[in-house]
Design a protein around this motif. Sequence first.
Motif, PDB file in Angstrom:
ATOM      1  N   PRO A   9       0.834  -1.211   0.000  1.00 38.77           N
ATOM      2  CA  PRO A   9       0.000   0.000   0.000  1.00 38.77           C
ATOM      3  C   PRO A   9       0.863   1.252   0.000  1.00 38.77           C
ATOM      4  CG  PRO A   9       0.023  -1.042   2.173  1.00 38.77           C
ATOM      5  CD  PRO A   9       0.690  -1.999   1.238  1.00 38.77           C
ATOM      6  N   ARG A  10       0.365   2.305  -0.615  1.00 42.16           N
ATOM      7  CA  ARG A  10       1.117   3.564  -0.671  1.00 42.16           C
ATOM      8  C   ARG A  10       0.806   4.368   0.595  1.00 42.16           C
ATOM      9  NH1 ARG A  10       2.914   4.145  -5.973  1.00 42.16           N
ATOM     10  NH2 ARG A  10       4.499   5.499  -5.067  1.00 42.16           N
ATOM     11  N   THR A  11       1.328   3.918   1.713  1.00 38.12           N
ATOM     12  CA  THR A  11       1.107   4.570   2.997  1.00 38.12           C
ATOM     13  C   THR A  11       2.438   5.006   3.582  1.00 38.12           C
ATOM     14  OG1 THR A  11       1.267   2.455   4.176  1.00 38.12           O
ATOM     15  CG2 THR A  11      -0.925   3.139   3.444  1.00 38.12           C
ATOM     16  N   SER A  12       2.385   5.863   4.597  1.00 42.69           N
ATOM     17  CA  SER A  12       3.612   6.350   5.228  1.00 42.69           C
ATOM     18  C   SER A  12       4.417   5.200   5.813  1.00 42.69           C
ATOM     19  CB  SER A  12       3.269   7.358   6.329  1.00 42.69           C
ATOM     20  OG  SER A  12       2.629   8.484   5.778  1.00 42.69           O
ATOM     21  N   ARG A  13       3.739   4.233   6.398  1.00 48.19           N
ATOM     22  CA  ARG A  13       4.422   3.110   7.026  1.00 48.19           C
ATOM     23  C   ARG A  13       5.162   2.248   6.011  1.00 48.19           C
ATOM     24  NH1 ARG A  13       2.244  -2.046   8.342  1.00 48.19           N
ATOM     25  NH2 ARG A  13       3.571  -3.158   9.813  1.00 48.19           N
ATOM     26  N   ALA A  14       4.655   2.214   4.782  1.00 48.60           N
ATOM     27  CA  ALA A  14       5.249   1.359   3.752  1.00 48.60           C
ATOM     28  C   ALA A  14       6.288   2.078   2.899  1.00 48.60           C
ATOM     29  CB  ALA A  14       4.140   0.790   2.855  1.00 48.60           C
ATOM     30  N   GLN A  15       6.577   3.341   3.196  1.00 53.20           N
ATOM     31  CA  GLN A  15       7.486   4.112   2.352  1.00 53.20           C
ATOM     32  C   GLN A  15       8.874   3.488   2.258  1.00 53.20           C
ATOM     33  OE1 GLN A  15       7.477   8.145   3.776  1.00 53.20           O
ATOM     34  NE2 GLN A  15       5.831   8.763   2.405  1.00 53.20           N
ATOM     35  N   CYS A  56     -11.981  12.139  -9.995  1.00 57.22           N
ATOM     36  CA  CYS A  56     -10.999  11.265 -10.637  1.00 57.22           C
ATOM     37  C   CYS A  56      -9.586  11.811 -10.480  1.00 57.22           C
ATOM     38  CB  CYS A  56     -11.317  11.088 -12.121  1.00 57.22           C
ATOM     39  SG  CYS A  56     -12.782  10.084 -12.435  1.00 57.22           S
ATOM     40  N   ALA A  57      -9.453  13.127 -10.481  1.00 55.72           N
ATOM     41  CA  ALA A  57      -8.133  13.756 -10.409  1.00 55.72           C
ATOM     42  C   ALA A  57      -7.451  13.528  -9.068  1.00 55.72           C
ATOM     43  CB  ALA A  57      -8.251  15.256 -10.676  1.00 55.72           C
ATOM     44  N   VAL A  58      -8.240  13.257  -8.032  1.00 53.75           N
ATOM     45  CA  VAL A  58      -7.651  13.027  -6.713  1.00 53.75           C
ATOM     46  C   VAL A  58      -6.800  11.774  -6.718  1.00 53.75           C
ATOM     47  CG1 VAL A  58      -8.173  12.501  -4.302  1.00 53.75           C
ATOM     48  CG2 VAL A  58      -9.489  14.245  -5.516  1.00 53.75           C
ATOM     49  N   GLY A  59      -7.213  10.757  -7.512  1.00 51.59           N
ATOM     50  CA  GLY A  59      -6.432   9.524  -7.618  1.00 51.59           C
ATOM     51  C   GLY A  59      -6.702   8.581  -6.461  1.00 51.59           C
ATOM     52  N   VAL A  60      -6.050   7.413  -6.515  1.00 46.67           N
ATOM     53  CA  VAL A  60      -6.193   6.392  -5.485  1.00 46.67           C
ATOM     54  C   VAL A  60      -4.811   5.871  -5.127  1.00 46.67           C
ATOM     55  CG1 VAL A  60      -7.124   4.127  -4.904  1.00 46.67           C
ATOM     56  CG2 VAL A  60      -8.482   5.707  -6.281  1.00 46.67           C
ATOM     57  N   GLY A  61      -4.487   5.893  -3.838  1.00 43.87           N
ATOM     58  CA  GLY A  61      -3.218   5.329  -3.376  1.00 43.87           C
ATOM     59  C   GLY A  61      -1.989   5.971  -3.993  1.00 43.87           C
ATOM     60  N   ILE A 102       0.559  -4.497   5.207  1.00 39.48           N
ATOM     61  CA  ILE A 102       1.581  -4.562   4.157  1.00 39.48           C
ATOM     62  C   ILE A 102       1.828  -6.008   3.755  1.00 39.48           C
ATOM     63  CG2 ILE A 102       3.977  -4.059   3.562  1.00 39.48           C
ATOM     64  CD1 ILE A 102       3.857  -1.733   5.577  1.00 39.48           C
ATOM     65  N   VAL A 103       1.995  -6.881   4.733  1.00 40.23           N
ATOM     66  CA  VAL A 103       2.221  -8.302   4.457  1.00 40.23           C
ATOM     67  C   VAL A 103       1.032  -8.887   3.697  1.00 40.23           C
ATOM     68  CG1 VAL A 103       2.545 -10.578   5.503  1.00 40.23           C
ATOM     69  CG2 VAL A 103       3.725  -8.591   6.458  1.00 40.23           C
ATOM     70  N   ALA A 104      -0.172  -8.575   4.144  1.00 42.40           N
ATOM     71  CA  ALA A 104      -1.371  -9.107   3.497  1.00 42.40           C
ATOM     72  C   ALA A 104      -1.498  -8.623   2.062  1.00 42.40           C
ATOM     73  CB  ALA A 104      -2.608  -8.703   4.295  1.00 42.40           C
ATOM     74  N   ALA A 105      -1.165  -7.371   1.812  1.00 42.43           N
ATOM     75  CA  ALA A 105      -1.275  -6.812   0.466  1.00 42.43           C
ATOM     76  C   ALA A 105      -0.265  -7.435  -0.494  1.00 42.43           C
ATOM     77  CB  ALA A 105      -1.105  -5.304   0.501  1.00 42.43           C
ATOM     78  N   CYS A 106       0.932  -7.754   0.014  1.00 44.52           N
ATOM     79  CA  CYS A 106       2.008  -8.265  -0.842  1.00 44.52           C
ATOM     80  C   CYS A 106       1.914  -9.773  -1.089  1.00 44.52           C
ATOM     81  CB  CYS A 106       3.369  -7.947  -0.230  1.00 44.52           C
ATOM     82  SG  CYS A 106       3.778  -6.185  -0.183  1.00 44.52           S
ATOM     83  N   LEU A 107       1.182 -10.487  -0.251  1.00 44.46           N
ATOM     84  CA  LEU A 107       1.089 -11.943  -0.397  1.00 44.46           C
ATOM     85  C   LEU A 107       0.276 -12.296  -1.633  1.00 44.46           C
ATOM     86  CD1 LEU A 107       1.693 -14.753   0.736  1.00 44.46           C
ATOM     87  CD2 LEU A 107      -0.416 -14.554   2.100  1.00 44.46           C
ATOM     88  N   MET A 108       0.923 -12.963  -2.600  1.00 42.97           N
ATOM     89  CA  MET A 108       0.285 -13.320  -3.860  1.00 42.97           C
ATOM     90  C   MET A 108      -0.254 -14.757  -3.866  1.00 42.97           C
ATOM     91  SD  MET A 108       0.440 -10.661  -5.897  1.00 42.97           S
ATOM     92  CE  MET A 108       0.114  -9.648  -4.443  1.00 42.97           C
ATOM     93  N   CYS A 109       0.528 -15.675  -3.315  1.00 39.84           N
ATOM     94  CA  CYS A 109       0.101 -17.069  -3.301  1.00 39.84           C
ATOM     95  C   CYS A 109       0.743 -17.798  -2.128  1.00 39.84           C
ATOM     96  CB  CYS A 109       0.420 -17.772  -4.620  1.00 39.84           C
ATOM     97  SG  CYS A 109       2.151 -17.684  -5.132  1.00 39.84           S
ATOM     98  N   ARG A 110       0.066 -18.882  -1.697  1.00 39.34           N
ATOM     99  CA  ARG A 110       0.535 -19.627  -0.537  1.00 39.34           C
ATOM    100  C   ARG A 110      -0.125 -21.007  -0.522  1.00 39.34           C
ATOM    101  NH1 ARG A 110      -0.383 -17.677   5.757  1.00 39.34           N
ATOM    102  NH2 ARG A 110       1.322 -18.901   6.690  1.00 39.34           N
TER     103      ARG A 110
END
Length: 373
Positions: free
Chosen positions: A118-124, A223-228, A356-364
């Motif tokens: 995620p594009r958050t401060s914690r994940a920078q 729309c111009a505000v964007g997401v993430g 962050i971990v949950a967002a990055c996990l693709m397969c398991r």
Amino acid sequence: MIIGIPRETASGESRVSATPETIRKIVNQGHRVMVQSCAGVRAGVTNKVYEAAGATIGSASDAFGAELILKVVAPSDSELTLIKRGTVLVGMLNPFNNETIAKLAERGITAFALEAAPRTSRAQSLDVLSSQANIAGYKAVLLAAHHYPRFMPMLMTAAGTVKAARVLILGAGVAGLQAIATAKRLGAVIEASDVRPAVKEQIESLGAKFVDVPYETDEERECAVGVGGYARPMPASWMQRQAQAVHERAKQADIVITTALIPGRKAPTLLSAETVAQMKPGSVVIDLAAAQGGNCPLTVADQVVIANGVTICGPTNLAGEVAADASALYARNLLDFLKLVFTKEGQFDVNLEDDIVAACLMCRDGQVIRKNA
């Protein structure tokens, strides 16, 4: 835990997923690091330097046979055959490519794609997209200067005055802002455009003029505000007005650098073939969206083409051309991610309550966790 660092085999890939700096820290945490021989040569790191940092040098089979593998890009089909079931894989795995993720799941790999963070401060600190885009924006200006047949800065000489190059940058994300800063250092006159109104101050603070395309409806503003941190597809009415503004400025520009991307979708067209046809002979276009179809329909990925006297470059891995620093930043991104999946005692632990971990996990366990439509 044994952590493997393979040599990247993708065409043109010169980066490496670990540096002596990060290996020392990993080893100090009680892990063993297995580096494939010559994995860092193209990034300026020799086997001896890795060994001095505490790593063991081995073969491709040794690196891919580790319990946890750190990669720059997703493994090829031949590399997949070297990876055992149950192995953990972390890297830039292209989370929007369902075929790639399905192959990883089929092999029983637990895979984390850092682009999905995620594009958050914690994940920078582990934002691989930003760290690599920053380098791409810098290198894009140098590539443009290489192809541009004139000086970038204004020069006053005994033989006469040379005008400064006019640079137009489309898309003011990380790459675009770095391109503005670099072009400014080289003495160019810069204009920049972006759909997000919030970046106007950033553009102007770096010394560029903001190409303003006013919003006429609430839909356009939303729309111009964007997401993430990313732009969203804009309504056709706004796109038409922006296209006209870009058309007029591109005709006057000497260099155009396009950087607009929408995750998981084809890159938006910002520079039409008709606009290129009216640009000045000798002008240059650097299309940083070439890997996702390009912001210009005339762009060819990883090639330089000339259309109507305009040089159009479609590089897909500019960060790889600055391999030493790109690897250093990327390796730190990986190290910060590993802190989230290792306990203080050094045990591997997938905490799905961590966003962050949950967002990055693709397969398991043979199952695809995230699938894109």
